[in-house]
Each structure stands twice: as structure tokens, then as C-alpha cells.
Design an enzyme around this catalytic site. Structure first.
Site, PDB file in Angstrom:
ATOM      1  N   CYS A 249       0.857  -1.181   0.000  1.00 27.29           N
ATOM      2  CA  CYS A 249       0.000   0.000   0.000  1.00 27.29           C
ATOM      3  C   CYS A 249       0.896   1.235   0.000  1.00 27.29           C
ATOM      4  O   CYS A 249       1.713   1.403  -0.908  1.00 27.29           O
ATOM      5  CB  CYS A 249      -0.969  -0.024   1.182  1.00 27.29           C
ATOM      6  SG  CYS A 249      -0.179  -0.176   2.791  1.00 27.29           S
ATOM      7  N   ARG A 254      -2.112  -0.742   5.514  1.00 30.51           N
ATOM      8  CA  ARG A 254      -3.349  -1.270   4.945  1.00 30.51           C
ATOM      9  C   ARG A 254      -3.125  -2.663   4.356  1.00 30.51           C
ATOM     10  O   ARG A 254      -3.989  -3.526   4.423  1.00 30.51           O
ATOM     11  CB  ARG A 254      -3.866  -0.323   3.842  1.00 30.51           C
ATOM     12  CG  ARG A 254      -4.509   0.929   4.357  1.00 30.51           C
ATOM     13  CD  ARG A 254      -4.805   1.904   3.236  1.00 30.51           C
ATOM     14  NE  ARG A 254      -3.641   2.680   2.830  1.00 30.51           N
ATOM     15  CZ  ARG A 254      -3.652   3.600   1.855  1.00 30.51           C
ATOM     16  NH1 ARG A 254      -4.758   3.832   1.188  1.00 30.51           N
ATOM     17  NH2 ARG A 254      -2.566   4.283   1.559  1.00 30.51           N
TER      18      ARG A 254
END
Lengths: 291, 160
Positions: A249, A254
Site C-alpha cells: 500500500c 493497509r
């Protein structure tokens, strides 16, 4: 009741349902000396305004990162952290947090680097606990320090570095970019006002599929069923459980959520999280980029 | 102020944000932060005379520190009647001290999101105001030139 809630998780068809526990299970284990409940949030003050009774806090910035270089804490500091939080090597650590357990998954991933495998996620996270009207407290628990031996850190199994991604590209291995479509397309280089956290180039690593991380969760914060997840990651993104997969990410937070989904809920045998992610790749000289 | 007190102030501002809402017809609408990470805010600025700020408001979503600190800075600017240049001179470190360094910890960027976005809004307002003034000055110059040209024409006896 607890059995029913756990059955509900079991019925979602995961390869490793034991990696999740329900809010009911947690409610019945808040005083269990073999269980340590850990809150890990993006919003660093949420714990202070109320948390699950007997839960301790682990902050991804101040507790899990090296304060100087871009890396995670070293084994000595990990052992000290575990001791301070009252965690033994065989303690069952249950993570929960805000943002659909985004940071809880990140903390679990970091624990994995140190071989603390006895860790789980509370399905639904803080959102579900609060929605169910379960009790919270501002009282910070105090546990006796434990004797946690200094572990060996092994990054090779679940962490990918830039060189690994380069090799992966040469082999045309599958990648999953879990950022927003705007970041993936190169429209967004960084957060407005924070160019130092951004990248000089926008786009994505060639060949990466784009599956924003939050697609893996339902509105109540719980993970989607295995069939729903397969429809997204395999049906749409073309991943396969036999593949070596690398997720990334912006800074690897994430993507640790997606890593958890692929590794434990769908049972992918070889999935790694590239925590250098776009803040490294998008700044690297001659790193190939696709838009 | 103790850390607990700092947190209490932040939480109070988070739950009861000052100057919250959309200001219709604002001179500048400035986005700050990111909904993907930490939080995001939108600041609405209405400029006043002589570099003053007539109105400020914000909307946003995100963590307690970013939202509460935005509420804190907007309240201070309006209550103290700070001018635009005084806001631009505000020091980020001093503001973090005021918010509460112990509560903020390493999240200083979240704490200064509101102030940095407000500064961006002011800079945009100043650019646009200067642009408008420049445009107006050019238009006035053209009118004067036209009038002067007409006067010269009259003097030469070609007028009506």
C-alpha cells in the site's frame, strides 16, 4: 452464546477460523490470565477515552517502530514490550482496534516477525464491540512483568523488501495494491499537505491488481465470508491460493490487513507484505511503474 | 497541564467541535489531510478588510487529535481576532505545545493538520485577492488610458 458466535465465524468458511474470535468470546475472557487483549488503533487517543476492560494498548508508531531508522523494533525491545504488557510467549494475544481492525492486523503481522504465532483478531473490532453496547473503561490495567525471552526475528516469511519485489516482478508474480483507486492510478501522490509522506512518482507496480483493503469487510466491521472474499481476490483480481503473492500500500499498514485476509482467511501459503510500499517504490530511481 | 487534562480538552473539542459546519459562499474552501490516513478536514475561509479574517469554519472526519486540534486553532484565531499574517506567523511547534505535547506524542502532523490547512487557505486567499486587485488595477488602467486617449482626441478637435 459464545459457542454460537464462534460457530458463526466457523460457518464463514475460512481456512483458519481459529485466527478470529468473536466479541462474545472476548467478553468472556477479559479476566483470563492466558489471554491478553490488545487494542491497536490509528486514532491514538481512542484507548484513553474507553477500551475493553483489561485491554492494554500497543501503538503502532511508538511501540512497534524503530524510533530512528525505517524498520520495526529489534528483538530486545520486542521482548521488553511483551514483558511490560504482561505477555508470555504462550499467551494468547487478541488484537482489536478501529478502522475495521486495520492496525490490529498490522500489529499481528509485526508480532509474526518475532514468531509470536499465538495471536488472533477480534472479528468486527472496536466498531462491533461498541455497537453491541459492551462495556468499556478508562482504567488502564496493570499486569506483573513477565519473563519474555528475546526472540529471533525472521522477516523472510511474511515480509517483502524492494529486492524481493523486483525478483517477483521478473517472475511475473502476482501483486495486490490495496490503496485507493486514486493512489493506484497515480492521480494522488501523497496526502495533501504532507508531501514528505508521499512519492515523487505516482502509479502502481506493473501488473499489480487493485483491491482496496476495506473491500474485505462488511458494514459491521466483520470480515466477509470466504466465498465473498474469493469472489473479490480470485474472481476479480485473479489471485490464486497456490501463488506467491505480495501485497503493498503506502507504508505497509493497509496491506497487512489484506495479508491477514489472504494468509489466514483464504489460506494462501505464501503471501508477504511489502511494507516499504509506495513511499519506497514511488521514490526509487528506475523502479518500473505502470499507470 | 497534565496528559490526562490535555486528553480531556481534546476529547471535549472532538465531541463538541467549535466553528463546525459548511460556510456557504466562503472565499476559499481548502482540503487538508487524507480520509485514507489520519483524517481529513475542509476549512472554509471568509476574508475581511485589511488582512483580517471575517469567518472560519470546518468540517472533517478522522482521529481525535486532528479534528480537535482543528477546532482549537479555529476557535483561537476567531476569539483572538488574529489577522491573516498573524496566523501565517504561528509556529507549529508552539501550537503542538499548546495542544499538549504529551497527549499528541509522535502524531504532531495530525495535530497541525488544521493549522497547516488554514495557512494554505490564507495563502490561496491572498493569491486570489492579489490576482483580483491586479486584475482590477489593469482594468482601471485601461479605463484611464481610454479616457486620456479620448481627451487627447477632443483636444485635437475630432470629438463630438
Amino acid at each position: 452464546m459464545t459457542q454460537g458466535a464462534e460457530q458463526e465465524i466457523a460457518q464463514k468458511g475460512y481456512v483458519h477460523p481459529e485466527m478470529l474470535v468473536s466479541t462474545q468470546w472476548v467478553a468472556q475472557h477479559v479476566d483470563d490470565p492466558n489471554v491478553r487483549i490488545v487494542e491497536s488503533d490509528e486514532d491514538v487517543l481512542l484507548y484513553e477515552i474507553g477500551h475493553i476492560p483489561n485491554a492494554v494498548k500497543i501503538d503502532w508508531v511508538e511501540d512497534l517502530n524503530d524510533p530512528l531508522i525505517r524498520d520495526y523494533l529489534d528483538p530486545e525491545h520486542f521482548a521488553r514490550l511483551m514483558s511490560e504488557k504482561g505477555i508470555y510467549p504462550d499467551t494468547t494475544v487478541v488484537f482489536y482496534g478501529d478502522k475495521n481492525n486495520w492496525w490490529a492486523c498490522y500489529a499481528l503481522w509485526v508480532f509474526g516477525l518475532f514468531g509470536h504465532e499465538n495471536a488472533k483478531i477480534m472479528d468486527g473490532g472496536r466498531l462491533k464491540w461498541e455497537a453491541e453496547g459492551r462495556p468499556t473503561t478508562q482504567e488502564v490495567p496493570s499486569f506483573s512483568r513477565t519473563d519474555y525471552p528475546v526472540p529471533t526475528r525472521d522477516d523472510s516469511k511474511i515480509r517483502a523488501f524492494r529486492e524481493d519485489v523486483m525478483e517477483h516482478l521478473e517472475k511475473r508474480g502476482p501483486l495486490v495494491d490495496v490503496r485507493s483507486p486514486g493512489e493506484y492510478s497515480g492521480e494522488l501522490l501523497h496526502m495533501p499537505d504532507y508531501p514528505q509522506e508521499g512519492a515523487l512518482r505516482g502509479g502502481h507496480i506493473p501488473g499489480a491488481a487493485n483491491v482496496p483493503w476495506a473491500r474485505a469487510v462488511r458494514g459491521d466491521g466483520t470480515f466477509k465470508s470466504a466465498d465473498e472474499l474469493k469472489a473479490i481476490y480470485e474472481g476479480e483480481a485473479g489471485l490464486n491460493e497456490r501463488d506467491e503473492v505480495i501485497a503493498y500500500c503506502r507504508i505497509g499498514e493497509r496491506s497487512s490487513h489484506t495479508w491477514f485476509v489472504l494468509k489466514y482467511l483464504l489460506g494462501y501459503g505464501n503471501v508477504r507484505n511489502y511494507d516499504g510500499s509506495w513511499t519506497e517504490w514511488g521514490n526509487a530511481v528506475r523502479a518500473p511503474i505502470e499507470r | 497541564m497534565s496528559r490526562q487534562r490535555q486528553i480531556a480538552v481534546l476529547v471535549e473539542h472532538y465531541q463538541n467541535p467549535r466553528r463546525w459546519g459548511v460556510t456557504e459562499g466562503a472565499d476559499v474552501v481548502m482540503l487538508g489531510g487524507s480520509p485514507e490516513c489520519g483524517g481529513s478536514i475542509v476549512i472554509y475561509l471568509v476574508g475581511g478588510k485589511e488582512g483580517r479574517i471575517r469567518d472560519l469554519s470546518f468540517t472533517g472526519q478522522g482521529d481525535i487529535i486532528s479534528q480537535a486540534a482543528t477546532s482549537l486553532i479555529l476557535e483561537r484565531v476567531m476569539d483572538d481576532g488574529l489577522t491573516m499574517s498573524e496566523v501565517l506567523d504561528l509556529d507549529y511547534e508552539a501550537f503542538v505545545d499548546r495542544v499538549g505535547r504529551e497527549a499528541v506524542g509522535s502524531r504532531t502532523r495530525n495535530a497541525t493538520m488544521g493549522l497547516s490547512t488554514l495557512k494554505s487557505a490564507i495563502r490561496q486567499y491572498q493569491r486570489e485577492t492579489l490576482g483580483r486587485l491586479h486584475h482590477r488595477a489593469c482594468a482601471q488602467r485601461r479605463v484611464i488610458d481610454t479616457l486620456e486617449s479620448s481627451s487627447r482626441t477632443d483636444l485635437l478637435g475630432y470629438g463630438s
